[in-house]
Design a protein around this motif. Structure first.
Motif, mmCIF file in Angstrom:
data_model
loop_
_atom_site.group_PDB
_atom_site.id
_atom_site.type_symbol
_atom_site.label_atom_id
_atom_site.label_comp_id
_atom_site.label_asym_id
_atom_site.label_seq_id
_atom_site.Cartn_x
_atom_site.Cartn_y
_atom_site.Cartn_z
ATOM 1 N N HIS A 199 0.924 -1.187 0.020
ATOM 2 C CA HIS A 199 -0.081 -0.165 0.143
ATOM 3 C C HIS A 199 0.858 1.352 -0.108
ATOM 4 N N ALA A 200 2.015 1.184 0.844
ATOM 5 C CA ALA A 200 2.864 2.317 0.691
ATOM 6 C C ALA A 200 3.658 2.650 -0.602
ATOM 7 N N LEU A 201 3.858 1.372 -1.291
ATOM 8 C CA LEU A 201 4.373 1.595 -2.581
ATOM 9 C C LEU A 201 3.342 2.071 -3.519
ATOM 10 N N ALA A 202 2.016 1.650 -3.387
ATOM 11 C CA ALA A 202 1.307 2.117 -4.389
ATOM 12 C C ALA A 202 0.865 3.909 -4.170
ATOM 13 N N ASP A 203 0.806 4.025 -2.733
ATOM 14 C CA ASP A 203 0.571 5.515 -2.741
ATOM 15 C C ASP A 203 1.870 6.474 -2.937
ATOM 16 N N GLU A 204 3.023 6.038 -2.999
ATOM 17 C CA GLU A 204 4.256 6.446 -3.446
ATOM 18 C C GLU A 204 4.140 6.470 -5.021
ATOM 19 N N LEU A 205 3.788 5.575 -5.553
ATOM 20 C CA LEU A 205 3.511 5.621 -7.100
ATOM 21 C C LEU A 205 2.706 6.416 -7.686
ATOM 22 N N VAL A 206 1.617 6.485 -6.996
ATOM 23 C CA VAL A 206 0.382 7.605 -7.440
ATOM 24 C C VAL A 206 1.197 9.159 -7.312
ATOM 25 N N LYS A 207 1.663 9.453 -6.211
ATOM 26 C CA LYS A 207 2.356 10.798 -6.193
ATOM 27 C C LYS A 207 3.524 10.949 -7.093
ATOM 28 N N ASN A 208 4.298 9.896 -7.506
ATOM 29 C CA ASN A 208 5.369 10.141 -8.317
ATOM 30 C C ASN A 208 4.726 10.314 -9.956
ATOM 31 N N THR A 209 3.582 9.517 -10.150
ATOM 32 C CA THR A 209 3.044 9.738 -11.349
ATOM 33 C C THR A 209 2.236 11.067 -11.689
ATOM 34 N N GLU A 210 1.840 11.666 -10.507
ATOM 35 C CA GLU A 210 1.167 13.206 -10.681
ATOM 36 C C GLU A 210 2.449 13.928 -10.969
ATOM 37 N N LEU A 211 3.748 13.794 -10.313
ATOM 38 C CA LEU A 211 4.810 14.773 -10.581
ATOM 39 C C LEU A 211 5.244 14.577 -11.840
ATOM 40 N N LEU A 212 5.448 13.153 -12.500
ATOM 41 C CA LEU A 212 5.927 13.026 -13.845
ATOM 42 C C LEU A 212 4.965 13.533 -14.883
ATOM 43 N N ALA A 213 3.587 13.588 -14.372
ATOM 44 C CA ALA A 213 2.649 13.921 -15.534
ATOM 45 C C ALA A 213 2.495 15.647 -15.407
ATOM 46 N N ALA A 214 2.721 16.293 -14.222
ATOM 47 C CA ALA A 214 2.594 17.746 -14.416
ATOM 48 C C ALA A 214 3.727 18.630 -13.687
ATOM 49 N N GLY A 215 4.770 17.847 -13.047
ATOM 50 C CA GLY A 215 5.770 18.537 -12.538
ATOM 51 C C GLY A 215 6.884 18.865 -13.305
ATOM 52 N N PHE A 216 7.060 18.480 -14.561
ATOM 53 C CA PHE A 216 8.149 18.786 -15.470
ATOM 54 C C PHE A 216 7.603 19.246 -16.651
ATOM 55 N N ALA A 217 6.773 20.210 -16.696
ATOM 56 C CA ALA A 217 6.307 20.833 -17.962
ATOM 57 C C ALA A 217 7.313 21.594 -18.730
ATOM 58 N N PRO A 218 7.743 21.510 -20.189
ATOM 59 C CA PRO A 218 8.501 21.988 -20.602
ATOM 60 C C PRO A 218 8.777 23.458 -20.513
ATOM 61 N N LEU A 219 9.708 24.448 -20.520
ATOM 62 C CA LEU A 219 10.028 25.704 -20.365
ATOM 63 C C LEU A 219 9.260 26.398 -21.658
ATOM 64 N N ASP A 220 9.204 27.540 -21.219
ATOM 65 C CA ASP A 220 8.611 28.636 -22.365
ATOM 66 C C ASP A 220 9.683 28.981 -23.071
ATOM 67 N N ARG A 221 9.539 28.486 -24.457
ATOM 68 C CA ARG A 221 10.821 28.889 -25.217
ATOM 69 C C ARG A 221 10.961 30.215 -25.642
#
Length: 212
Positions: free
Chosen positions: A74-96
């Motif tokens: 369950h701890a792995l699942a919770d951590e994976l969900v949080k990392n999924t959110e970070l990988l999806a929205a936390g690394f948006a490309p820079l404004d060119r």
């Protein structure tokens, strides 16, 4: 593995209860019918009681191990969900048109470290998960370390916009680190869903630029 676990629990529970009931029946018969005159039944009752105690202790240890394993999953699942959110929205490309140095979020790995160090998956049958968690932990550690170096580089000295864009494009290119992390995250999720039936996981958001 779930079916075998249920059958194992049922077997040890049945063995413990059976030994206790047989020992109790012998004791009752010995005291009421034989009136304690036949000493042959005393070792039998003691032996059955010992067998029940041993199987009960073993079953309790297996139950405790299953509980620790369930908590780790369950701890792995919770951590994976949080990392999924970070990988999806936390690394948006820079404004060119206006690239700026920034502080990146760090991926989490504490639950992964705890699961590997605790040894809850040391029993046979979990080798694939352990190997995958090692790969995931190493990838996350390396990625976070590279983010440290990137931030140190971009904040300590004056970096031209072209270099900022080059760093960002290298991170987001197909087959780059973000792409590899998303694929590895997907492999961990697939294993946790398929083999372990871990609840609480939801499919990760597909990454941009052709990732998985």
């Amino acid at each position: 593995m779930g079916l075998l676990g249920r059958l194992s629990r049922q077997f040890f529970a049945a063995a413990t209860i059976t030994c206790l009931l047989v020992a109790l029946g012998i004791c009752v018969w010995w005291l009421t019918v034989a009136q304690g005159r036949d000493d042959r039944f005393e070792p039998a009752t003691s032996g059955l009681a010992l067998v029940a105690a041993v199987t009960g202790v073993y079953a309790e240890r297996r139950a405790a191990a299953r509980e620790r394993r369930a908590q780790a999953l369950h701890a792995l699942a919770d951590e994976l969900v949080k990392n999924t959110e970070l990988l999806a929205a936390g690394f948006a490309p820079l404004d060119r048109f206006a690239p700026r140095a920034r502080v990146y979020p760090r991926l989490m790995q504490s639950a992964t470290d705890a699961a590997l160090v605790s040894g809850v998956f040391s029993e046979p049958g979990h080798g694939e998960l352990v190997a995958l968690l090692h790969r995931w932990r190493d990838a996350v550690h390396d990625f976070n370390r590279r983010l440290d170096l990137t931030e140190l580089r971009t904040y300590v000295s004056r970096v031209p916009p072209e270099e900022l864009l080059a760093i960002d494009e290298a991170m987001h290119r197909p087959g780059g680190q973000l792409d590899g992390l998303r694929r590895l995250r997907g492999s961990v999720e697939e294993l946790l869903r398929g083999r372990y039936g871990v609840p609480g996981l939801r499919p990760g958001t597909p990454p941009p630029a052709g990732g998985t």
